[in-house]
Design a protein around this motif. Structure first.
Motif, short mmCIF file in Angstrom:
data_model
loop_
_atom_site.label_atom_id
_atom_site.label_comp_id
_atom_site.label_asym_id
_atom_site.label_seq_id
_atom_site.Cartn_x
_atom_site.Cartn_y
_atom_site.Cartn_z
N UNK A 1 0.86 -1.19 0.00
CA UNK A 1 0.00 0.00 0.00
C UNK A 1 0.89 1.23 0.00
N UNK A 2 0.59 2.15 -0.89
CA UNK A 2 1.46 3.33 -0.98
C UNK A 2 0.68 4.61 -0.76
N UNK A 3 1.38 5.57 -0.19
CA UNK A 3 0.83 6.90 0.06
C UNK A 3 1.95 7.85 -0.32
N UNK B 1 -2.36 -4.69 -9.73
CA UNK B 1 -3.11 -3.59 -9.13
C UNK B 1 -4.45 -4.12 -8.60
N UNK B 2 -4.78 -3.72 -7.38
CA UNK B 2 -6.02 -4.20 -6.76
C UNK B 2 -7.06 -3.09 -6.67
N UNK B 3 -6.64 -1.99 -6.13
CA UNK B 3 -7.49 -0.80 -6.10
C UNK B 3 -6.58 0.38 -5.82
N UNK B 4 -7.13 1.56 -5.84
CA UNK B 4 -6.33 2.76 -5.60
C UNK B 4 -5.35 2.57 -4.44
N UNK B 5 -4.06 2.73 -4.72
CA UNK B 5 -2.99 2.66 -3.71
C UNK B 5 -2.66 1.27 -3.20
N UNK B 6 -3.24 0.23 -3.77
CA UNK B 6 -3.01 -1.13 -3.27
C UNK B 6 -2.63 -2.07 -4.42
N UNK C 1 -12.30 -3.81 -8.06
CA UNK C 1 -11.77 -2.89 -9.07
C UNK C 1 -10.70 -3.54 -9.93
#
Lengths: 87, 87
Positions: A6-8, A27-32, A80
């Motif tokens: 997970x990135x921020x 890619x799984x969903x936004x940021x993950x 997603x």
């Protein structure tokens, strides 16, 4: 091993982080992102990410597992991305 | 049990999702929360979230573990939130 990443990170670096990560994980969903990865590829991934992130502002967490046997994964709402849905 | 929760929800609903989730879990970084939670509280959390998300556009993933023994957690860059840093 299996990784959940997970990135921020700052907006300017999101594209680069995503491009690098997608070479190794899906890619799984936004940021993950998630995926099976070898130890050597995980080292490569981290090495590449270290070169683009701003260590004073960005944060990336890696949860690593030997197997996926010990966790359950449940989605609420829509799915997603995923292994069957490379974007 | 231990939960990692990652959300990808429409901007209008982020505040509500975060407010609900923080009653049960602690904020780790953008879109990610973690924490020890009982099964009944996890049910409550999901119930509350279901009432605010748009199931056709939003996505929330719960990774649940009986213990944290089987994963390693590594941070690259800065530590944004965490158990010792309720926001």
């Amino acid at each position: 091993m299996f990784v959940i990443m997970v990135y921020d990170v700052g907006e300017k670096r999101v594209g680069k982080v995503l491009k690098i990560s997608r070479k190794y994980l899906y890619w799984v969903q936004n940021s993950v992102l998630e995926g099976e990865i070898s130890e050597s590829n995980l080292r490569k991934l981290k090495y590449e990410l270290e070169r683009v992130i701003d260590e004073e502002h960005d944060s990336i967490i890696f949860y690593t597992f030997r197997t996926t046997r010990y966790y359950q994964r449940e989605i609420m709402g829509i799915k997603k991305g995923g292994e069957d849905n490379f974007l």
